[in-house]
Write a protein that holds these residues in place. Structure first.
Motif, PDB file in Angstrom:
ATOM      1  N   ASP A 295     -43.162  21.842  10.300  1.00 44.40           N
ATOM      2  CA  ASP A 295     -43.729  22.149  11.626  1.00 44.40           C
ATOM      3  C   ASP A 295     -43.164  21.213  12.701  1.00 44.40           C
ATOM      4  OD1 ASP A 295     -45.196  24.257  10.594  1.00 44.40           O
ATOM      5  OD2 ASP A 295     -47.095  23.140  10.487  1.00 44.40           O
ATOM      6  N   VAL A 296     -43.037  19.923  12.364  1.00 40.78           N
ATOM      7  CA  VAL A 296     -42.430  18.960  13.300  1.00 40.78           C
ATOM      8  C   VAL A 296     -40.994  19.389  13.611  1.00 40.78           C
ATOM      9  CG1 VAL A 296     -41.504  16.596  13.446  1.00 40.78           C
ATOM     10  CG2 VAL A 296     -43.873  16.975  12.708  1.00 40.78           C
ATOM     11  N   ALA A 297     -40.273  19.774  12.563  1.00 40.84           N
ATOM     12  CA  ALA A 297     -38.885  20.194  12.745  1.00 40.84           C
ATOM     13  C   ALA A 297     -38.808  21.436  13.633  1.00 40.84           C
ATOM     14  CB  ALA A 297     -38.252  20.473  11.380  1.00 40.84           C
ATOM     15  N   ARG A 298     -39.695  22.381  13.368  1.00 41.14           N
ATOM     16  CA  ARG A 298     -39.665  23.626  14.144  1.00 41.14           C
ATOM     17  C   ARG A 298     -39.906  23.345  15.623  1.00 41.14           C
ATOM     18  NH1 ARG A 298     -43.489  29.027  13.678  1.00 41.14           N
ATOM     19  NH2 ARG A 298     -41.887  30.462  14.426  1.00 41.14           N
ATOM     20  N   ALA A 299     -40.884  22.465  15.899  1.00 39.70           N
ATOM     21  CA  ALA A 299     -41.203  22.135  17.299  1.00 39.70           C
ATOM     22  C   ALA A 299     -40.017  21.464  17.983  1.00 39.70           C
ATOM     23  CB  ALA A 299     -42.436  21.230  17.344  1.00 39.70           C
ATOM     24  N   ALA A 300     -39.208  20.738  17.189  1.00 35.34           N
ATOM     25  CA  ALA A 300     -38.059  20.019  17.751  1.00 35.34           C
ATOM     26  C   ALA A 300     -36.778  20.850  17.701  1.00 35.34           C
ATOM     27  CB  ALA A 300     -37.851  18.714  16.985  1.00 35.34           C
ATOM     28  N   GLY A 301     -36.861  22.059  17.155  1.00 30.06           N
ATOM     29  CA  GLY A 301     -35.669  22.900  17.048  1.00 30.06           C
ATOM     30  C   GLY A 301     -34.692  22.415  15.993  1.00 30.06           C
ATOM     31  N   ILE A 302     -35.227  21.751  14.957  1.00 26.70           N
ATOM     32  CA  ILE A 302     -34.388  21.208  13.883  1.00 26.70           C
ATOM     33  C   ILE A 302     -34.574  22.049  12.626  1.00 26.70           C
ATOM     34  CG2 ILE A 302     -34.384  19.257  12.245  1.00 26.70           C
ATOM     35  CD1 ILE A 302     -34.412  17.392  14.529  1.00 26.70           C
ATOM     36  N   GLU A 303     -33.467  22.321  11.924  1.00 30.05           N
ATOM     37  CA  GLU A 303     -33.562  23.101  10.686  1.00 30.05           C
ATOM     38  C   GLU A 303     -33.718  22.172   9.483  1.00 30.05           C
ATOM     39  OE1 GLU A 303     -30.487  26.080  10.316  1.00 30.05           O
ATOM     40  OE2 GLU A 303     -30.539  26.472  12.469  1.00 30.05           O
ATOM     41  N   CYS A 304     -34.346  22.709   8.454  1.00 27.75           N
ATOM     42  CA  CYS A 304     -34.617  21.915   7.251  1.00 27.75           C
ATOM     43  C   CYS A 304     -34.006  22.562   6.022  1.00 27.75           C
ATOM     44  CB  CYS A 304     -36.125  21.808   7.001  1.00 27.75           C
ATOM     45  SG  CYS A 304     -37.027  21.019   8.333  1.00 27.75           S
ATOM     46  N   MET A 305     -33.739  21.701   5.031  1.00 30.62           N
ATOM     47  CA  MET A 305     -33.407  22.132   3.684  1.00 30.62           C
ATOM     48  C   MET A 305     -34.625  21.848   2.817  1.00 30.62           C
ATOM     49  SD  MET A 305     -30.499  20.473   1.193  1.00 30.62           S
ATOM     50  CE  MET A 305     -29.115  21.343   1.915  1.00 30.62           C
ATOM     51  N   LEU A 306     -34.900  22.751   1.864  1.00 32.11           N
ATOM     52  CA  LEU A 306     -35.900  22.446   0.848  1.00 32.11           C
ATOM     53  C   LEU A 306     -35.118  22.069  -0.399  1.00 32.11           C
ATOM     54  CD1 LEU A 306     -38.313  22.623  -1.114  1.00 32.11           C
ATOM     55  CD2 LEU A 306     -39.049  22.682   1.248  1.00 32.11           C
ATOM     56  N   GLY A 307     -35.193  20.806  -0.755  1.00 33.73           N
ATOM     57  CA  GLY A 307     -34.482  20.313  -1.930  1.00 33.73           C
ATOM     58  C   GLY A 307     -35.459  19.949  -3.024  1.00 33.73           C
ATOM     59  N   ALA A 308     -34.970  19.254  -4.032  1.00 37.10           N
ATOM     60  CA  ALA A 308     -35.829  18.861  -5.146  1.00 37.10           C
ATOM     61  C   ALA A 308     -35.175  17.721  -5.902  1.00 37.10           C
ATOM     62  CB  ALA A 308     -36.054  20.033  -6.097  1.00 37.10           C
ATOM     63  N   MET A 309     -35.969  17.039  -6.713  1.00 36.60           N
ATOM     64  CA  MET A 309     -35.420  16.104  -7.690  1.00 36.60           C
ATOM     65  C   MET A 309     -34.876  16.956  -8.853  1.00 36.60           C
ATOM     66  SD  MET A 309     -36.293  13.399  -6.098  1.00 36.60           S
ATOM     67  CE  MET A 309     -37.475  12.964  -4.806  1.00 36.60           C
ATOM     68  N   MET A 310     -34.394  16.305  -9.916  1.00 34.26           N
ATOM     69  CA  MET A 310     -33.997  17.051 -11.115  1.00 34.26           C
ATOM     70  C   MET A 310     -35.295  17.436 -11.826  1.00 34.26           C
ATOM     71  SD  MET A 310     -31.815  18.557 -12.863  1.00 34.26           S
ATOM     72  CE  MET A 310     -30.271  18.145 -12.057  1.00 34.26           C
ATOM     73  N   GLU A 311     -35.878  18.552 -11.371  1.00 33.43           N
ATOM     74  CA  GLU A 311     -37.236  18.959 -11.762  1.00 33.43           C
ATOM     75  C   GLU A 311     -37.224  20.311 -12.450  1.00 33.43           C
ATOM     76  OE1 GLU A 311     -40.383  18.026  -8.650  1.00 33.43           O
ATOM     77  OE2 GLU A 311     -38.580  18.153  -7.428  1.00 33.43           O
ATOM     78  N   PRO A 312     -38.257  20.581 -13.231  1.00 38.28           N
ATOM     79  CA  PRO A 312     -38.304  21.848 -13.960  1.00 38.28           C
ATOM     80  C   PRO A 312     -38.680  23.036 -13.076  1.00 38.28           C
ATOM     81  CG  PRO A 312     -40.266  20.588 -14.409  1.00 38.28           C
ATOM     82  CD  PRO A 312     -39.376  19.716 -13.559  1.00 38.28           C
ATOM     83  N   ARG A 313     -38.596  24.195 -13.686  1.00 36.98           N
ATOM     84  CA  ARG A 313     -38.737  25.468 -12.979  1.00 36.98           C
ATOM     85  C   ARG A 313     -40.064  25.627 -12.230  1.00 36.98           C
ATOM     86  NH1 ARG A 313     -35.551  29.897 -13.544  1.00 36.98           N
ATOM     87  NH2 ARG A 313     -36.401  31.881 -12.881  1.00 36.98           N
ATOM     88  N   ILE A 314     -41.141  25.024 -12.733  1.00 40.12           N
ATOM     89  CA  ILE A 314     -42.435  25.156 -12.037  1.00 40.12           C
ATOM     90  C   ILE A 314     -42.338  24.537 -10.644  1.00 40.12           C
ATOM     91  CG2 ILE A 314     -44.884  24.528 -12.071  1.00 40.12           C
ATOM     92  CD1 ILE A 314     -44.739  24.472 -15.142  1.00 40.12           C
ATOM     93  N   SER A 315     -41.807  23.322 -10.566  1.00 37.93           N
ATOM     94  CA  SER A 315     -41.659  22.645  -9.266  1.00 37.93           C
ATOM     95  C   SER A 315     -40.724  23.430  -8.346  1.00 37.93           C
ATOM     96  CB  SER A 315     -41.061  21.247  -9.454  1.00 37.93           C
ATOM     97  OG  SER A 315     -41.832  20.456 -10.324  1.00 37.93           O
ATOM     98  N   ILE A 316     -39.638  23.915  -8.925  1.00 40.84           N
ATOM     99  CA  ILE A 316     -38.609  24.589  -8.128  1.00 40.84           C
ATOM    100  C   ILE A 316     -39.130  25.917  -7.574  1.00 40.84           C
ATOM    101  CG2 ILE A 316     -36.315  25.650  -8.265  1.00 40.84           C
ATOM    102  CD1 ILE A 316     -36.407  22.493  -8.416  1.00 40.84           C
ATOM    103  N   THR A 317     -39.916  26.630  -8.366  1.00 38.24           N
ATOM    104  CA  THR A 317     -40.442  27.921  -7.903  1.00 38.24           C
ATOM    105  C   THR A 317     -41.421  27.724  -6.754  1.00 38.24           C
ATOM    106  OG1 THR A 317     -40.173  28.793 -10.139  1.00 38.24           O
ATOM    107  CG2 THR A 317     -41.562  30.056  -8.642  1.00 38.24           C
ATOM    108  N   ALA A 318     -42.280  26.699  -6.862  1.00 41.90           N
ATOM    109  CA  ALA A 318     -43.207  26.411  -5.758  1.00 41.90           C
ATOM    110  C   ALA A 318     -42.425  26.082  -4.493  1.00 41.90           C
ATOM    111  CB  ALA A 318     -44.128  25.252  -6.144  1.00 41.90           C
TER     112      ALA A 318
END
Ligand code: MG
Length: 380
Positions: A295-318
Motif C-alpha cells: 500500500d505504501v508503494a502504491r501510494a508512492a507510485g513504486i512497483e514491488c516484487m513478491l519474493g521468498a526465501m528458499m521456502e516450500p510450496r505452502i509459503s510460495i502459494t500464499a
C-alpha cells in the motif's frame, strides 16, 4: 477495486481457533542454492496448522533461514508452540485482529509469524469457500510471470543453467552475483551469451560497496545489457549508500534485505533510496504486513516484487495469492518449489512456461500437507 459484498469482511468476520499444531519436515534440494550470503543444500521447515471450531484446517509454513532471518526450525517451532499459539488459541476474533495478535506476540520471529498468519488466512478463506486471492481483493484468473534463479557459480555453470531454464520456457532469469566485480562481469557475459532472449534481474545480495555497485552497473548500462533491475547491491543497513547508487545509475534499483516492514518501506521511499521493493512474507511476518508495504508503494507510485526465501510450496502459494491480488505487486520471484526434490503438497498453482497461475479451490487451493508425507526427508 470495490469490495464484493458476498465476500467476508476481514475486519468483522469472526474466527474461533480451537487448535494450533506444528509439524517439521526436511526437504533436500535438487542442487545447491548459492548466493553471496549463503549456500543451501536442503531445507528444514515447519508447517503451522490452525483448526477452527467448524473443523476447517488452514496451513502455513516457515523455512529455516539462519543467515537471513536468524531463525532455525527449532526456534520457529518454539515460537509457534509458545507465544504465537497463546496469542490466537480460543480467541473469537476477525482475521485482521488475529493477524495483529500474531504480530504483537513476540519480537522478531518473522518467519514463524508468517507461518501462523498464513495458516489463519488459509483457514479463513477455506471456511468462507473462496480462493484466498479473492478475499485479498484480487481475481483468480489473473497471473504473473515468474522468474528462475541462477545460483552464484562459475561462469560456465551459470551459462549452462541459464540455457536449460530458457529451454524449459523461462523468460526472466534472476542472476545471483557476488563480491568480485571482475568475475561478476564474466558471469553475466556467459549467461547472456547462453540465453540471449532472457530478461535479467541481478541480485548482489549486499555483495558490493556503493562505489563498486556504481562502477559495475554503469558498465552494464554502457553495454546496453538486457537487465530489468538490480537488487540489493549494497549492505542492508546502508540506506545512504543505496540512495547514492540509485541516484548515480539509470537501471532500477530494488531494495530487498533493506526492507523488512512498513517502517523500512516508508523510510526508503521517503529518502528516494530505491526504485523498487522486494516484499517477502518471511520478512514481514505474514500477509497483512506485506499488504501494508504494498500500500505504501502504491501510494508512492513504486512497483514491488513478491519474493521468498528458499521456502516450500505452502509459503510460495500464499505469496502468489497476495502478489496476484495487489496492484502494486507487478513482479514475482517465486521459483523455490522448482528447487525442491520433493515439491509437496499438490495444488495451489501451476506454472505454464514462465506464467504462474492459481488453480482455484478454497483458501490457498493446496492439498493439506500431512506430517510424514515428505518421503525424501520425513517428519520428526
Ligand atoms: Mg534478493
Amino acid at each position: 477495486m470495490s469490495p464484493d459484498p458476498s465476500l467476508p469482511d476481514p475486519g468483522t468476520n469472526s474466527l474461533h481457533v480451537v487448535a494450533v499444531r506444528t509439524h517439521r519436515h526436511r526437504a533436500p534440494l535438487r542442487r545447491p542454492f548459492i548466493t553471496a550470503a549463503r549456500r543451501t543444500e536442503s531445507v528444514e521447515y515447519v508447517v503451522a496448522e490452525v483448526v477452527l471450531d467448524d473443523g476447517t484446517i488452514g496451513q502455513g509454513s516457515a523455512a529455516e533461514t539462519l543467515a537471513v532471518t536468524g531463525e532455525s526450525a527449532d526456534t520457529i517451532r518454539a515460537a509457534l508452540e509458545g507465544p504465537l499459539r497463546r496469542a490466537v488459541l480460543g480467541e473469537n476474533a476477525s482475521i485482521t485482529d488475529l493477524s495483529a495478535r500474531v504480530a504483537g506476540a513476540l519480537d522478531g520471529a518473522t518467519s514463524a509469524k508468517a507461518a501462523l498468519e498464513v495458516a489463519l488466512h488459509d483457514a479463513w478463506a477455506r471456511a468462507a469457500g473462496h480462493p484466498l486471492v479473492e478475499l485479498l481483493g484480487g481475481r483468480l484468473e489473473d497471473g504473473l510471470m515468474n522468474d528462475m534463479t541462477i545460483s552464484l557459480e562459475e561462469p560456465g555453470v551459470m551459462a549452462r543453467r541459464a540455457r536449460e531454464a530458457v529451454a524449459a520456457g523461462e523468460q526472466i532469469l534472476k542472476i545471483k552475483l557476488g563480491h568480485d566485480i571482475a568475475v561478476d562481469r564474466e558471469r553475466l557475459a556467459a549467461v547472456i551469451e547462453a540465453a540471449p532472449s532472457a530478461r535479467l534481474r541481478l541480485d548482489a545480495n549486499q555483495g558490493w560497496s556503493p562505489e563498486q555497485a556504481i562502477e559495475i552497473i554503469t558498465g552494464f548500462e554502457a553495454d546496453a545489457l538486457p537487465i530489468d533491475l538490480v537488487e540489493q547491491p549494497v549492505a542492508a543497513g546502508d540506506v545512504e549508500g543505496l540512495a547514492r547508487v540509485s541516484a548515480a545509475v539509470s537501471l532500477p534499483i530494488m531494495a530487498d534485505e533493506a526492507v523488512w516492514d512498513v517502517e523500512d518501506a516508508r523510510r526508503l521511499v521517503d529518502r528516494g533510496a530505491c526504485d523498487l521493493l522486494n516484499i517477502k512474507l518471511a520478512k514481514t511476518g505474514g500477509l497483512r504486513g506485506a499488504l501494508a508495504i504494498a500500500d505504501v508503494a502504491r501510494a508512492a507510485g513504486i512497483e514491488c516484487m513478491l519474493g521468498a526465501m528458499m521456502e516450500p510450496r505452502i509459503s510460495i502459494t500464499a505469496a502468489a495469492h497476495l502478489a496476484i491480488a495487489h496492484p502494486a505487486i507487478t513482479m514475482i520471484d517465486l521459483d523455490p518449489p522448482a528447487w525442491f526434490a520433493s515439491d509437496v503438497p499438490r495444488g495451489g498453482y501451476v506454472q505454464d512456461g514462465a506464467w504462474l497461475r492459481l488453480t482455484g479451490g478454497a483458501g490457498t487451493g493446496l492439498e493439506l500437507l500431512e506430517a510424514r508425507v515428505d518421503r525424501a526427508g520425513g517428519e520428526r
